[in-house]
Design a protein around this motif. Structure first.
Motif, short mmCIF file in Angstrom:
data_model
loop_
_atom_site.label_atom_id
_atom_site.label_comp_id
_atom_site.label_asym_id
_atom_site.label_seq_id
_atom_site.Cartn_x
_atom_site.Cartn_y
_atom_site.Cartn_z
N VAL A 20 0.84 -1.19 0.00
CA VAL A 20 0.00 0.00 0.00
C VAL A 20 0.87 1.24 0.00
CG1 VAL A 20 -1.92 -1.12 1.19
CG2 VAL A 20 -0.14 -0.01 2.51
N ASN A 21 0.30 2.32 -0.52
CA ASN A 21 0.98 3.61 -0.44
C ASN A 21 0.85 4.14 0.98
OD1 ASN A 21 1.63 3.62 -3.17
ND2 ASN A 21 -0.34 4.53 -3.72
N THR A 23 -0.02 6.80 3.36
CA THR A 23 -0.79 8.04 3.39
C THR A 23 -1.27 8.25 4.82
OG1 THR A 23 -2.86 6.89 2.89
CG2 THR A 23 -1.61 7.71 1.02
N GLU A 27 -7.20 8.68 5.15
CA GLU A 27 -7.21 8.54 3.70
C GLU A 27 -7.02 7.07 3.31
OE1 GLU A 27 -4.60 10.04 -0.13
OE2 GLU A 27 -4.52 11.21 1.72
N PHE A 28 -6.11 6.40 3.98
CA PHE A 28 -5.84 4.99 3.73
C PHE A 28 -7.10 4.16 4.00
CE2 PHE A 28 -4.40 0.86 5.50
CZ PHE A 28 -3.77 0.36 4.38
N ASN A 29 -7.74 4.38 5.12
CA ASN A 29 -8.96 3.65 5.47
C ASN A 29 -10.07 3.89 4.45
OD1 ASN A 29 -7.75 2.56 7.72
ND2 ASN A 29 -8.56 4.09 9.11
N ALA A 30 -10.21 5.14 4.01
CA ALA A 30 -11.25 5.47 3.04
C ALA A 30 -11.00 4.75 1.71
CB ALA A 30 -11.32 6.97 2.83
N GLU A 31 -9.74 4.66 1.30
CA GLU A 31 -9.40 3.97 0.05
C GLU A 31 -9.77 2.50 0.12
OE1 GLU A 31 -5.29 4.53 -0.91
OE2 GLU A 31 -5.48 6.72 -0.99
N LEU A 32 -9.69 1.91 1.31
CA LEU A 32 -10.00 0.50 1.48
C LEU A 32 -11.46 0.25 1.84
CD1 LEU A 32 -6.84 -0.57 3.49
CD2 LEU A 32 -7.33 -1.00 1.08
N GLN A 38 -18.25 4.56 5.75
CA GLN A 38 -18.34 3.39 4.88
C GLN A 38 -18.69 2.13 5.68
OE1 GLN A 38 -14.39 4.34 3.61
NE2 GLN A 38 -15.01 4.35 1.45
#
Length: 56
Positions: A20-21, A23, A27-32, A38
């Motif tokens: 993973v990038n 961040t 932001e990381f949690n939202a991407e996942l 969510q």
């Protein structure tokens, strides 16, 4: 619970085992799909489905 023949609904979710990038955590949690809103949406969808029940 399994010994007592009690079945429960479990919806697993979490971080996959991938690179993973780096961040910010939010932001990381939202991407996942693991942001607070969510997760709340997934819980609502799982327990309050808009399906017609066969039982009256």
């Amino acid at each position: 619970m399994l010994d007592a023949d009690i079945l429960i609904f479990v919806k697993p979710f979490g971080v996959l085992d991938v690179l993973v990038n780096h961040t910010e955590p939010n932001e990381f949690n939202a991407e996942l799909g693991l942001g607070d809103r969510q997760i709340a949406q997934r819980v609502l969808e799982a327990f309050f489905k808009k399906e017609v029940s066969a039982v009256f």
